[in-house]
Each structure stands twice: as C-alpha cells, then as structure tokens.
Design a protein around this motif. Structure first.
Motif, PDB file in Angstrom:
ATOM      1  N   GLN A 136       0.857  -1.145   0.197  1.00  0.00           N
ATOM      2  CA  GLN A 136       0.125  -0.011   0.044  1.00  0.00           C
ATOM      3  C   GLN A 136       0.855   1.311  -0.044  1.00  0.00           C
ATOM      4  OE1 GLN A 136      -3.182  -0.056  -0.135  1.00  0.00           O
ATOM      5  NE2 GLN A 136      -3.993   2.152   0.470  1.00  0.00           N
ATOM      6  N   TRP A 137       1.857   1.272   0.737  1.00  0.00           N
ATOM      7  CA  TRP A 137       2.887   2.592   0.917  1.00  0.00           C
ATOM      8  C   TRP A 137       3.467   2.575  -0.469  1.00  0.00           C
ATOM      9  CZ3 TRP A 137       4.534   6.479   3.841  1.00  0.00           C
ATOM     10  CH2 TRP A 137       5.643   7.010   3.686  1.00  0.00           C
ATOM     11  N   MET A 138       4.205   1.248  -0.824  1.00  0.00           N
ATOM     12  CA  MET A 138       4.799   1.496  -2.191  1.00  0.00           C
ATOM     13  C   MET A 138       4.003   2.179  -3.452  1.00  0.00           C
ATOM     14  SD  MET A 138       7.132  -1.976  -2.258  1.00  0.00           S
ATOM     15  CE  MET A 138       5.792  -3.067  -1.680  1.00  0.00           C
ATOM     16  N   PHE A 139       2.789   1.551  -3.629  1.00  0.00           N
ATOM     17  CA  PHE A 139       2.171   2.104  -4.732  1.00  0.00           C
ATOM     18  C   PHE A 139       1.429   3.417  -4.705  1.00  0.00           C
ATOM     19  CE2 PHE A 139       1.618  -2.702  -5.549  1.00  0.00           C
ATOM     20  CZ  PHE A 139       2.129  -2.590  -6.909  1.00  0.00           C
ATOM     21  N   HIS A 140       1.206   3.895  -3.214  1.00  0.00           N
ATOM     22  CA  HIS A 140       0.815   5.070  -3.296  1.00  0.00           C
ATOM     23  C   HIS A 140       1.795   6.103  -3.462  1.00  0.00           C
ATOM     24  CE1 HIS A 140      -2.349   8.124  -1.439  1.00  0.00           C
ATOM     25  NE2 HIS A 140      -1.188   8.683  -0.931  1.00  0.00           N
ATOM     26  N   VAL A 141       2.713   5.876  -2.611  1.00  0.00           N
ATOM     27  CA  VAL A 141       3.820   6.944  -2.407  1.00  0.00           C
ATOM     28  C   VAL A 141       4.647   7.270  -3.903  1.00  0.00           C
ATOM     29  CG1 VAL A 141       6.104   7.695  -1.538  1.00  0.00           C
ATOM     30  CG2 VAL A 141       4.300   6.662  -0.146  1.00  0.00           C
ATOM     31  N   ALA A 142       4.781   5.979  -4.711  1.00  0.00           N
ATOM     32  CA  ALA A 142       5.488   5.798  -5.865  1.00  0.00           C
ATOM     33  C   ALA A 142       4.595   6.480  -6.941  1.00  0.00           C
ATOM     34  CB  ALA A 142       6.017   4.363  -6.218  1.00  0.00           C
ATOM     35  N   PHE A 143       3.403   6.035  -7.026  1.00  0.00           N
ATOM     36  CA  PHE A 143       2.648   6.587  -8.132  1.00  0.00           C
ATOM     37  C   PHE A 143       1.599   7.624  -7.732  1.00  0.00           C
ATOM     38  CE2 PHE A 143       3.827   2.131  -8.897  1.00  0.00           C
ATOM     39  CZ  PHE A 143       4.635   2.289 -10.107  1.00  0.00           C
ATOM     40  N   GLU A 144       1.112   7.927  -6.619  1.00  0.00           N
ATOM     41  CA  GLU A 144       0.156   8.862  -6.388  1.00  0.00           C
ATOM     42  C   GLU A 144       0.473  10.129  -5.743  1.00  0.00           C
ATOM     43  OE1 GLU A 144      -3.548   7.244  -4.824  1.00  0.00           O
ATOM     44  OE2 GLU A 144      -3.147   5.127  -5.559  1.00  0.00           O
ATOM     45  N   GLN A 145       1.306   9.957  -4.465  1.00  0.00           N
ATOM     46  CA  GLN A 145       1.641  11.339  -3.772  1.00  0.00           C
ATOM     47  C   GLN A 145       2.881  11.111  -3.132  1.00  0.00           C
ATOM     48  OE1 GLN A 145      -1.300  12.329  -1.065  1.00  0.00           O
ATOM     49  NE2 GLN A 145      -0.562  14.386  -0.410  1.00  0.00           N
ATOM     50  N   SER A 146       3.914  11.902  -3.331  1.00  0.00           N
ATOM     51  CA  SER A 146       5.199  12.033  -2.412  1.00  0.00           C
ATOM     52  C   SER A 146       5.461  13.249  -1.896  1.00  0.00           C
ATOM     53  CB  SER A 146       6.150  11.209  -3.408  1.00  0.00           C
ATOM     54  OG  SER A 146       6.457  12.141  -4.332  1.00  0.00           O
ATOM     55  N   LYS A 147       4.416  14.235  -1.812  1.00  0.00           N
ATOM     56  CA  LYS A 147       4.512  15.588  -1.066  1.00  0.00           C
ATOM     57  C   LYS A 147       3.710  15.634  -0.168  1.00  0.00           C
ATOM     58  CE  LYS A 147       5.935  17.793  -5.657  1.00  0.00           C
ATOM     59  NZ  LYS A 147       7.344  18.410  -4.953  1.00  0.00           N
ATOM     60  N   ILE A 148       4.343  16.236   1.162  1.00  0.00           N
ATOM     61  CA  ILE A 148       3.708  16.321   2.257  1.00  0.00           C
ATOM     62  C   ILE A 148       3.575  17.905   2.367  1.00  0.00           C
ATOM     63  CG2 ILE A 148       3.414  15.840   4.674  1.00  0.00           C
ATOM     64  CD1 ILE A 148       5.398  13.756   3.893  1.00  0.00           C
ATOM     65  N   GLU A 149       2.385  18.278   2.502  1.00  0.00           N
ATOM     66  CA  GLU A 149       2.020  19.854   2.701  1.00  0.00           C
ATOM     67  C   GLU A 149       1.603  20.029   4.207  1.00  0.00           C
ATOM     68  OE1 GLU A 149      -1.156  21.645   0.235  1.00  0.00           O
ATOM     69  OE2 GLU A 149       0.183  21.470  -1.568  1.00  0.00           O
ATOM     70  N   TYR A 150       1.981  21.291   4.518  1.00  0.00           N
ATOM     71  CA  TYR A 150       1.747  21.648   5.966  1.00  0.00           C
ATOM     72  C   TYR A 150       1.809  22.961   6.253  1.00  0.00           C
ATOM     73  CZ  TYR A 150       6.991  22.133   6.235  1.00  0.00           C
ATOM     74  OH  TYR A 150       8.260  22.418   5.981  1.00  0.00           O
ATOM     75  N   GLN A 151       0.908  23.579   7.159  1.00  0.00           N
ATOM     76  CA  GLN A 151       0.924  25.051   7.467  1.00  0.00           C
ATOM     77  C   GLN A 151       1.710  25.424   8.687  1.00  0.00           C
ATOM     78  OE1 GLN A 151      -1.194  27.021   5.498  1.00  0.00           O
ATOM     79  NE2 GLN A 151      -1.740  25.290   4.249  1.00  0.00           N
ATOM     80  N   VAL A 152       2.668  26.640   8.312  1.00  0.00           N
ATOM     81  CA  VAL A 152       3.333  27.168   9.366  1.00  0.00           C
ATOM     82  C   VAL A 152       3.062  28.740   9.644  1.00  0.00           C
ATOM     83  CG1 VAL A 152       5.217  25.662   9.257  1.00  0.00           C
ATOM     84  CG2 VAL A 152       5.229  27.704   8.079  1.00  0.00           C
ATOM     85  N   LYS A 153       3.212  29.338  10.610  1.00  0.00           N
ATOM     86  CA  LYS A 153       2.986  30.793  10.750  1.00  0.00           C
ATOM     87  C   LYS A 153       4.486  31.320  11.117  1.00  0.00           C
ATOM     88  CE  LYS A 153      -1.772  31.385  12.121  1.00  0.00           C
ATOM     89  NZ  LYS A 153      -2.572  31.923  13.059  1.00  0.00           N
TER      90      LYS A 153
END
Length: 228
Positions: A136-153
C-alpha cells in the motif's frame, strides 16, 4: 519541526484511509476499516519491541483508569517517529528575500533547505497482512503522492510549505520482527527522508519600495521612490 511531524501523520492517514471494502487478508481488512486514530501512532522508538511495550503500557494504564478489562495489543498498527538530527541538504538553496503577503506588509524571509529523517514501523500478527501494508505504501507513494503539505506561521503570517519524500520509488523496508520467544510479531521498519525548508522571517514597514536584486548573491535592498 512539529508541523512536519503532524503532517506526516495526516499523510499516513491518506495512504491508509478508512476502507470498509478492502480485499485481502482478514487482518488487513480489519485494519483498513479502522479510523486513523486506531491504526496510526506517533512516538519515539528504535525497534518493534519498543512499540509493543509502549502500546501495552498505554492499554494497561487505560484499563486501570477506566476499570475495564485489559486487552492484548491490537495489531496491525503503524507507528512513526522523527530522529532528532537535522541535515542541511543544500547550503545554497536558502534565500533572503522580501515579498508581499496577505496583510500587504513586506515580509523578510530566511529559508534553509533541510532533510528530516523519520522511521515508519509496520506491525502485524501475520505476514500476508504485513505484505499488504508495505505494498500500500509503495504504490501510493510511488505513483500517487510523495509530497507532504503543511501549514506554518512565520511572525504571525500563514504559509504553506511542502516536504518531499526523497526516493519515493525505492523504499527499503528492514525486517524488525520479534522472535517467537518474545511472542511472534511480524514487523518492518522503513527509514525515510523528507526534504523541506525551515523558515524564519519578520514583517517590516517599508513604504512602497523599489527593489534591486544583486546577481552576486541572495541579497536585496530597498529604496523609497524619492531616492531618500
């Protein structure tokens, strides 16, 4: 830094969403049907044994406080934690600049590009379930999403940053299973690096400046239009 920690937790909940129609091993299907809070945890650990001991202590404490029967650890589960070290990945990638933000004030921002190291642990009672957790990790991160968005101030100003998982298509899972003498638990550890920027800035009051950028370095000066 904690903003990236929490964002990775949200990212994992997207990799392993609630899915009541999951197919495969029985424990895998039960795992996918659970809400994120019951299958993803954050903490400090070195081995799968550390996670099991922490879960046992937490469940035992909860059962004593609520006067309910203490149950054994509920697997499968995913745990993640950050190593304390910070690695500067590119000393020339940072910058010092000014930009206009939502408040229409000028904003001076310093950025440093860094790599942050995490461990992701996957634990299950049986190998087929652990297989599906890794896939599940391999297919999702390799082909769908490998960027992690986050909010800061930064100085009260909201800002969205992104952490990129390095080498998302080549994860290297390490066997961390407990021996049968300790109560057989199948487990793997996945070390990952997330590349992002640390930001530091401040609001400044500069009246309608003309900005001149010097090609010799990441510097910037500002003069009012009247030249004073």
């Amino acid at each position: 830094m904690q903003a990236v920690d929490f964002a990775l937790g949200r990212f994992l909940s997207e990799v392993y969403p609630i899915d009541n129609a999951a197919e495969g091993a029985k424990n895998w299907c039960r795992f996918m049907a659970r809400p994120p809070a019951q299958k993803i945890m954050r903490g400090d650990f070195e081995t799968a044994s550390d996670i099991i001991r922490s879960m046992e202590a937490s469940q035992k404490q909860a059962s004593q406080n609520n006067k309910i029967k203490w149950n054994s650890v509920s697997l499968p589960v995913i745990a993640y934690g950050r190593k304390p070290n910070i690695i500067v990945s590119d000393p020339d990638a940072g910058s010092y600049s000014q930009k206009t933000v939502i408040s229409e004030n000028d904003f001076r921002l310093k950025l440093i590009q860094v790599d942050i190291e995490y461990r992701i642990a996957m634990l299950a009672w049986d190998i087929p379930t652990l297989d599906q957790m890794q896939m599940q990790w391999m297919f999702h991160v390799a082909f769908e999403q490998s960027k992690i968005e986050y909010q800061v101030k930064v100085d009260g100003e909201p800002m969205t940053l992104t952490a990129d998982i390095i080498d998302p298509k080549t994860p290297a899972f390490e066997d961390s299973s407990l021996p049968a003498s300790d109560g057989r638990v199948h487990a793997v550890l996945l070390p990952i690096r997330a590349r992002t920027y640390l930001a530091k800035g401040m609001l400044v009051d500069i009246p309608d400046p003309i900005r001149i950028h010097f090609s010799g370095g990441p510097l910037e000066r500002a003069w009012p239009r009247d030249g004073n």
